[in-house]
Motif scaffolding. Structure first.
Motif, PDB file in Angstrom:
ATOM      1  N   GLN A 131       0.846  -1.239   0.027  1.00 31.43           N
ATOM      2  CA  GLN A 131       0.045   0.118  -0.039  1.00 31.43           C
ATOM      3  C   GLN A 131       0.973   1.116   0.151  1.00 31.43           C
ATOM      4  O   GLN A 131       1.933   1.195   0.395  1.00 31.43           O
ATOM      5  CB  GLN A 131      -1.154  -0.045   1.391  1.00 31.43           C
ATOM      6  N   ILE A 132       0.338   2.279  -0.677  1.00 28.35           N
ATOM      7  CA  ILE A 132       1.203   3.666  -0.993  1.00 28.35           C
ATOM      8  C   ILE A 132       0.502   4.652  -0.273  1.00 28.35           C
ATOM      9  O   ILE A 132      -0.558   4.874  -0.058  1.00 28.35           O
ATOM     10  CB  ILE A 132       1.463   3.934  -2.492  1.00 28.35           C
ATOM     11  N   HIS A 133       1.392   5.360   0.694  1.00 25.47           N
ATOM     12  CA  HIS A 133       0.976   6.462   1.488  1.00 25.47           C
ATOM     13  C   HIS A 133       1.807   7.793   1.283  1.00 25.47           C
ATOM     14  O   HIS A 133       3.239   7.620   1.029  1.00 25.47           O
ATOM     15  CB  HIS A 133       0.856   6.104   2.977  1.00 25.47           C
ATOM     16  N   ALA A 134       1.228   9.046   1.256  1.00 25.32           N
ATOM     17  CA  ALA A 134       1.972  10.046   1.062  1.00 25.32           C
ATOM     18  C   ALA A 134       3.093  10.303   2.066  1.00 25.32           C
ATOM     19  O   ALA A 134       4.222  10.601   1.819  1.00 25.32           O
ATOM     20  CB  ALA A 134       1.291  11.189   1.042  1.00 25.32           C
ATOM     21  N   ASP A 135       2.849   9.856   3.323  1.00 28.95           N
ATOM     22  CA  ASP A 135       3.687   9.914   4.693  1.00 28.95           C
ATOM     23  C   ASP A 135       3.257   9.371   5.620  1.00 28.95           C
ATOM     24  O   ASP A 135       2.174   8.482   5.680  1.00 28.95           O
ATOM     25  CB  ASP A 135       3.758  11.455   4.905  1.00 28.95           C
ATOM     26  N   LEU A 136       3.674   9.285   6.837  1.00 22.36           N
ATOM     27  CA  LEU A 136       3.588   8.456   8.077  1.00 22.36           C
ATOM     28  C   LEU A 136       2.223   9.080   8.640  1.00 22.36           C
ATOM     29  O   LEU A 136       1.567   8.185   8.869  1.00 22.36           O
ATOM     30  CB  LEU A 136       4.784   8.654   8.826  1.00 22.36           C
ATOM     31  N   LEU A 137       1.842   9.985   8.557  1.00 25.23           N
ATOM     32  CA  LEU A 137       0.439  10.465   8.946  1.00 25.23           C
ATOM     33  C   LEU A 137      -0.521   9.892   8.111  1.00 25.23           C
ATOM     34  O   LEU A 137      -1.839   9.610   8.573  1.00 25.23           O
ATOM     35  CB  LEU A 137       0.388  12.009   9.000  1.00 25.23           C
ATOM     36  N   ALA A 138      -0.342   9.911   6.677  1.00 25.70           N
ATOM     37  CA  ALA A 138      -1.484   9.283   5.849  1.00 25.70           C
ATOM     38  C   ALA A 138      -1.479   8.012   6.223  1.00 25.70           C
ATOM     39  O   ALA A 138      -2.725   7.448   6.056  1.00 25.70           O
ATOM     40  CB  ALA A 138      -0.985   9.620   4.401  1.00 25.70           C
ATOM     41  N   PHE A 139      -0.506   7.173   6.234  1.00 20.58           N
ATOM     42  CA  PHE A 139      -0.525   5.690   6.795  1.00 20.58           C
ATOM     43  C   PHE A 139      -1.375   5.705   8.049  1.00 20.58           C
ATOM     44  O   PHE A 139      -2.101   4.741   8.146  1.00 20.58           O
ATOM     45  CB  PHE A 139       0.963   5.046   6.932  1.00 20.58           C
ATOM     46  N   ALA A 140      -1.002   6.535   8.906  1.00 24.10           N
ATOM     47  CA  ALA A 140      -1.583   6.289  10.335  1.00 24.10           C
ATOM     48  C   ALA A 140      -3.307   6.412  10.228  1.00 24.10           C
ATOM     49  O   ALA A 140      -3.868   5.780  10.790  1.00 24.10           O
ATOM     50  CB  ALA A 140      -1.200   7.288  11.312  1.00 24.10           C
ATOM     51  N   ASN A 141      -3.473   7.485   9.516  1.00 26.90           N
ATOM     52  CA  ASN A 141      -4.867   8.006   9.060  1.00 26.90           C
ATOM     53  C   ASN A 141      -5.685   6.745   8.390  1.00 26.90           C
ATOM     54  O   ASN A 141      -6.689   6.592   8.828  1.00 26.90           O
ATOM     55  CB  ASN A 141      -5.125   9.279   8.571  1.00 26.90           C
ATOM     56  N   ALA A 142      -4.940   6.306   7.410  1.00 28.63           N
ATOM     57  CA  ALA A 142      -5.641   5.207   6.644  1.00 28.63           C
ATOM     58  C   ALA A 142      -5.731   4.027   7.544  1.00 28.63           C
ATOM     59  O   ALA A 142      -6.665   3.144   7.383  1.00 28.63           O
ATOM     60  CB  ALA A 142      -4.779   4.920   5.357  1.00 28.63           C
ATOM     61  N   LEU A 143      -4.827   3.679   8.428  1.00 27.11           N
ATOM     62  CA  LEU A 143      -4.993   2.310   9.264  1.00 27.11           C
ATOM     63  C   LEU A 143      -6.126   2.470  10.272  1.00 27.11           C
ATOM     64  O   LEU A 143      -6.788   1.762  10.512  1.00 27.11           O
ATOM     65  CB  LEU A 143      -3.675   1.989   9.855  1.00 27.11           C
ATOM     66  N   LEU A 144      -6.297   3.702  10.755  1.00 23.93           N
ATOM     67  CA  LEU A 144      -7.084   3.789  11.719  1.00 23.93           C
ATOM     68  C   LEU A 144      -8.729   3.890  11.309  1.00 23.93           C
ATOM     69  O   LEU A 144      -9.604   3.615  11.909  1.00 23.93           O
ATOM     70  CB  LEU A 144      -6.887   5.210  12.736  1.00 23.93           C
ATOM     71  N   GLU A 145      -8.886   4.567  10.020  1.00 24.91           N
ATOM     72  CA  GLU A 145     -10.075   4.568   9.248  1.00 24.91           C
ATOM     73  C   GLU A 145     -10.574   3.089   9.102  1.00 24.91           C
ATOM     74  O   GLU A 145     -11.620   2.864   9.412  1.00 24.91           O
ATOM     75  CB  GLU A 145      -9.962   5.457   8.014  1.00 24.91           C
ATOM     76  N   ASN A 146      -9.517   2.071   8.670  1.00 21.52           N
ATOM     77  CA  ASN A 146      -9.806   1.034   8.155  1.00 21.52           C
ATOM     78  C   ASN A 146     -10.287   0.232   9.386  1.00 21.52           C
ATOM     79  O   ASN A 146     -10.973  -0.874   9.245  1.00 21.52           O
ATOM     80  CB  ASN A 146      -8.657   0.267   7.611  1.00 21.52           C
TER      81      ASN A 146
END
Length: 190
Positions: free
Chosen positions: A173-188
């Motif tokens: 999975q591709i994310h803009a940055d670590l914050l985008a990763f964290a937000n995506a993980l927590l939303e899922n």
């Protein structure tokens, strides 16, 4: 106290949490957090995740910095995380160069095996199954995928170049940055 990998996330350091440098990050002054990275770690901690760092630090064996310098960088990271409610649970590092042919330098899985042991996820050929591993280079992802980790590429640091080269592990999975990763993980997970 038994720890569990069910709420574990493995992060690379340079290029994911802090700015990377082709000349190595050699001192506290050169250790500069990327925008939003510390906030991302705090968010993940507050959601119950433990954070392990797995980082190649060949600058040690090259004589570019000392173990004291490395600890000072990590102390700075801890000090900046604390007021945000964040923390790093463990830091694993490889001090070797490629020429040393060790088992701990990513993409070799040695550090990942140590993390699996620390977090009591052993007894399987894929002990890190489903554990997110976040990096900005192919070697970061390869080291964890061998043990079943779920690969996440951030486009900070060397991430853009890594994406352009292709050959990413299946399911990355591709994310803009670590914050985008964290937000995506927590939303899922919501």
């Amino acid at each position: 106290m038994s720890t569990s990998s069910s709420k574990l996330i493995i992060l690379d350091r340079d290029g994911v949490i802090n700015e990377d440098s082709d000349d190595y990050v050699k001192s506290v002054d050169e250790w500069i957090p990327l925008p939003g990275s510390l906030e991302a770690i705090a968010l993940l901690n507050q959601a119950g995740y433990q954070i392990a760092i797995a980082t190649n630090q060949s600058g040690l064996s090259r004589g570019f910095f000392t173990i004291g310098d490395l600890h000072a960088m990590h102390n700075k990271m801890d000090a900046l995380l604390k007021p945000l409610g964040g923390r790093i649970d463990s830091i694993f590092f490889c001090p070797h160069q490629d020429s040393h042919q060790c088992d701990c330098r990513k993409p070799a899985p040695g550090m990942m095996k140590e993390i699996a042991l620390r977090y009591k996820k052993i007894g399987s050929t894929q002990p890190l199954t489903g554990v997110p591993i976040v990096g900005d280079s192919l070697r970061d992802l390869e080291a964890g995928v061998v043990l079943g980790a779920a690969p996440h590429l951030v486009l900070t640091g060397k991430g853009e170049k890594t994406l352009a080269k292709g050959k990413l592990p299946e399911g990355t999975q591709i994310h803009a940055d670590l914050l985008a990763f964290a937000n995506a993980l927590l939303e899922n997970k919501a």
